[in-house]
Design an enzyme around this catalytic site. Structure first.
Site, short mmCIF file in Angstrom:
data_model
loop_
_atom_site.label_atom_id
_atom_site.label_comp_id
_atom_site.label_asym_id
_atom_site.label_seq_id
_atom_site.Cartn_x
_atom_site.Cartn_y
_atom_site.Cartn_z
N MET A 1 8.48 4.70 5.57
CA MET A 1 8.74 3.30 5.20
C MET A 1 9.70 2.88 4.23
O MET A 1 10.42 2.28 4.25
CB MET A 1 7.48 2.77 4.36
CG MET A 1 6.16 2.45 5.07
SD MET A 1 6.31 1.68 6.67
CE MET A 1 6.67 0.16 5.95
N GLU A 2 10.20 4.26 3.32
CA GLU A 2 11.62 4.12 2.74
C GLU A 2 12.52 4.12 3.47
O GLU A 2 13.52 3.22 3.20
CB GLU A 2 11.45 5.28 1.56
CG GLU A 2 10.57 5.05 0.56
CD GLU A 2 9.09 5.52 0.92
OE1 GLU A 2 8.21 5.09 0.13
OE2 GLU A 2 8.73 5.87 2.10
N ASP B 1 23.38 -11.66 4.12
CA ASP B 1 23.70 -12.65 3.26
C ASP B 1 24.90 -12.65 2.70
O ASP B 1 25.60 -13.51 2.56
CB ASP B 1 22.82 -12.06 1.92
CG ASP B 1 23.10 -12.71 0.48
OD1 ASP B 1 22.74 -13.96 0.91
OD2 ASP B 1 23.48 -12.13 -0.27
N LEU C 1 0.69 -1.30 -0.16
CA LEU C 1 0.08 -0.04 -0.02
C LEU C 1 0.66 1.11 -0.15
O LEU C 1 0.18 2.40 0.24
CB LEU C 1 -0.89 -0.01 1.14
CG LEU C 1 -2.07 -1.27 1.20
CD1 LEU C 1 -2.66 -1.38 2.47
CD2 LEU C 1 -2.81 -1.39 -0.27
N CYS C 2 2.11 1.20 -0.34
CA CYS C 2 3.06 2.31 -0.38
C CYS C 2 2.85 2.91 -1.80
O CYS C 2 2.95 2.28 -2.76
CB CYS C 2 4.33 1.90 -0.20
SG CYS C 2 4.83 1.77 1.54
N HIS C 3 3.02 4.13 -1.76
CA HIS C 3 2.91 5.08 -2.97
C HIS C 3 4.36 4.97 -3.81
O HIS C 3 5.44 5.22 -3.03
CB HIS C 3 2.40 6.43 -2.65
CG HIS C 3 1.12 6.72 -2.36
ND1 HIS C 3 0.87 6.41 -0.82
CD2 HIS C 3 -0.07 6.98 -2.68
CE1 HIS C 3 -0.57 6.62 -0.84
NE2 HIS C 3 -0.80 6.94 -1.88
#
Length: 159
Positions: free
Chosen positions: A113-114, A128, A75-77
């Protein structure tokens, strides 16, 4: 108490309509920690890790991830980020790496969020690259440190 912004009256998840919001400068900072053995951290710090420069790779991965957040979080733009910065610091006394990310833009929605995605993916990249020498590495304390701009104003974590 605040309401969830991504849930409509029927309880369904939807992307928030930001078309009527004013553009403002928005910035967010996030952090993550990667706990490992002293030996693994020494491989990173000394530059003798067989896969190459772990910090440089994690930095680029974090930057790339911030730019792809809209593709990863449903739901992020999609955003036109004007700044993404990822800093990594070895804390040798605690056998950990601290990652701090900063994202910025002039837009209608925030960049929390970014910033969180950048820090998280940088941490995952360290895991990793180091899993061949240590499998029990721990990624911890991923959190938003600060955000500015937008309707909700300034937020800063209490130290």
């Amino acid at each position: 108490m605040s309401q969830f912004t991504h849930i409509n009256a029927s309880g369904e998840a939807n992307m928030v309509d930001v078309s009527a919001k004013a553009e403002t400068v928005r910035e967010a900072r996030a952090e993550a920690f990667v706990q490992m053995s002293a030996e693994t951290l020494e491989l990173i710090v000394s530059g003798s890790h067989h896969k190459g420069d772990v910090f440089a790779t994690a930095r680029i991965a974090g930057i790339q991830a911030a730019k792809k957040t809209w593709d990863l979080i449903p739901l992020c733009h999609p955003l036109l980020l004007t700044k993404v910065e990822v800093q990594l610091e070895a804390i040798e006394s605690e056998n950990k790496v601290r990652i701090e990310s900063v994202c910025k833009l002039a837009g209608k929605t925030g960049v929390e969020m970014e910033a969180l995605t950048a820090a998280s993916v940088a941490a995952l990249t360290i895991y990793d690259m180091c899993k061949a020498v240590q499998k029990d590495i721990v990624i911890e304390n991923v959190r938003l440190l600060e955000k500015t701009g937008g309707k909700s104003g300034h937020f800063k974590v209490e130290s």
